[in-house]
Design an enzyme around this catalytic site. Sequence first.
Site, PDB file in Angstrom:
ATOM      1  N   GLN A   1      12.340 -14.586   6.015  1.00 30.90           N
ATOM      2  CA  GLN A   1      11.037 -15.150   5.660  1.00 30.90           C
ATOM      3  C   GLN A   1      10.972 -15.018   4.135  1.00 30.90           C
ATOM      4  OE1 GLN A   1       7.587 -12.785   6.583  1.00 30.90           O
ATOM      5  NE2 GLN A   1       6.188 -14.529   6.555  1.00 30.90           N
TER       6      GLN A   1
ATOM      7  N   ARG B   1       0.809  -1.218   0.000  1.00 30.03           N
ATOM      8  CA  ARG B   1       0.000   0.000   0.000  1.00 30.03           C
ATOM      9  C   ARG B   1       0.847   1.275   0.000  1.00 30.03           C
ATOM     10  NH1 ARG B   1      -3.537  -2.413   4.917  1.00 30.03           N
ATOM     11  NH2 ARG B   1      -1.585  -3.588   5.149  1.00 30.03           N
TER      12      ARG B   1
END
Length: 456
Positions: free
Chosen positions: A73, A14
Amino acid sequence: MVAVAILAAGKGTRMKSSLPKVLHSVGGKTMVERVLEGLSGINPEHQFIIFGFGKDQVQNALSHRPNLTFVEQAEQLGTGHAVQQVIPHLEGFEGDLLVLNGDLPLLRPSTIENLVKTHQEKGNAATLLTAQLPDPTGYGRVFCNDQNIVTEIVEHRDCTPAQRQNPRINAGAYCFNWQALMQVLPHLKADNDQKEYYLTDVVKDLNPVMAFNVEDYQEILGINNRKQLAEAYAILQDRIKDQWMAAGVTLIDPISTTIDTTVHIEPDVIIEPQTHLRGDTTIGTGSRIGPGSLIEDSQIGANVTVAFSVISDSVIQDGARVGPYAHLRGHAVVGENCRIGNFVELKKATLGDRTNVAHLSYLGDATLGTQVNVGAGTITANYDGYKKHPTIIGDRTKTGSNSVLVAPITIGSDVTVGAGSVITKDVPDDCLVVARAPQKSVPGWRPRHLREEKKE
Ligand code: UD1
Ligand code: CA
């Protein structure tokens, strides 16, 4: 014992940015760095940064901080999946795991400390930070019983219209008993609108989970987009300005002034409107800065005045006056009681005490003694197209207006340089030097057309 995991692997879609979200700056420091600073009260055993998107950028940005363990990750499958990545690093760990979203730059150290303390005193399986927001849109809603025991967290997008009426939100800061969390963390399901493994789902299977309400809800603003980034900046600015005003600094117009958290200001400084203080900057007592000035990474002494000027990477000593419209950069050092006037640029120039450069000058790679007077329009020609060269000027020397000092050059002490000179050779102490075409007057001279008229 506390271990900390900061979740910083997401892209921050975003934000619409090529920079990982947590590396966007708020008031001169990246979000993730601000989160790390919030840990100052708890002295953690381990600090894990869960990184993934833009991992080299994240690691470089934090390379100056000691004792961080970077845990990758590789795919960002949700906040629960992010925390699963620390499991191999905490085998046999007996303490608590504090998890902080990396986009929470306004959390105060005291809030984090109180969260951990409450968690440990109550012996909870988990304690999470919550807030009541006037507009909770976008946040996960926290549902509690009347004992403050959390039953469920539902993400905004997964809420029913009735659930959305709940103003109590999950801040994204949690303290877990690690052994308890280990029982449930591996079994998360991506059973939601985003098909992500939500950390918030563990609360259903832990007991007890307690909500800890933050007093000042502005602290828990999570930054997802540029609008929230600007809101965070405004909140931070209010905090910083309140702090400096309480410490004896006058801000004539706080609204038009911005101050990074890294700046230090002594009492009885006056900051005029439209002034911006950034980076590693200090301002000494009695100084008046602005209006209309930008000071970056610079040390300003006591009783200095700066008006309508830009100063970066420079040092201004006590009592100096700068501006209007001066530009100091590239480690300029201005001695005590110097005067730097209109349209003067100093780059890597060192000026002794009581030296004046009052009008229309460029001094680059120059070293000037004390009480030098640099005449209007004096320029150091320091660049030959390939290299920069130094200019040295001794004490009490005066350069005439429009002098050009062609570097490398050394001009002695007590020298007077005639106006309009182009100085190309070294000048000894105590002399007058003039280097320009001598003035000539031609008696009876007429312009050509007048001369031709005469002939006819
Ligand atoms: C999250 C919470 C929400 C809470 C809000 C507070 C979940 C499921 N939701 O929502 O309840 O109200 O924060 O601001 O946790 N991240 C990773 N790996 C991932 C996904 C995210 O490291 O796979 C990191 C992001 O970089 C970010 C943080 O986790 O720093 C939070 O992620 P974000 O996507 O902003 O979560 P929210 O939707 O805001
Ligand atoms: Ca967020």
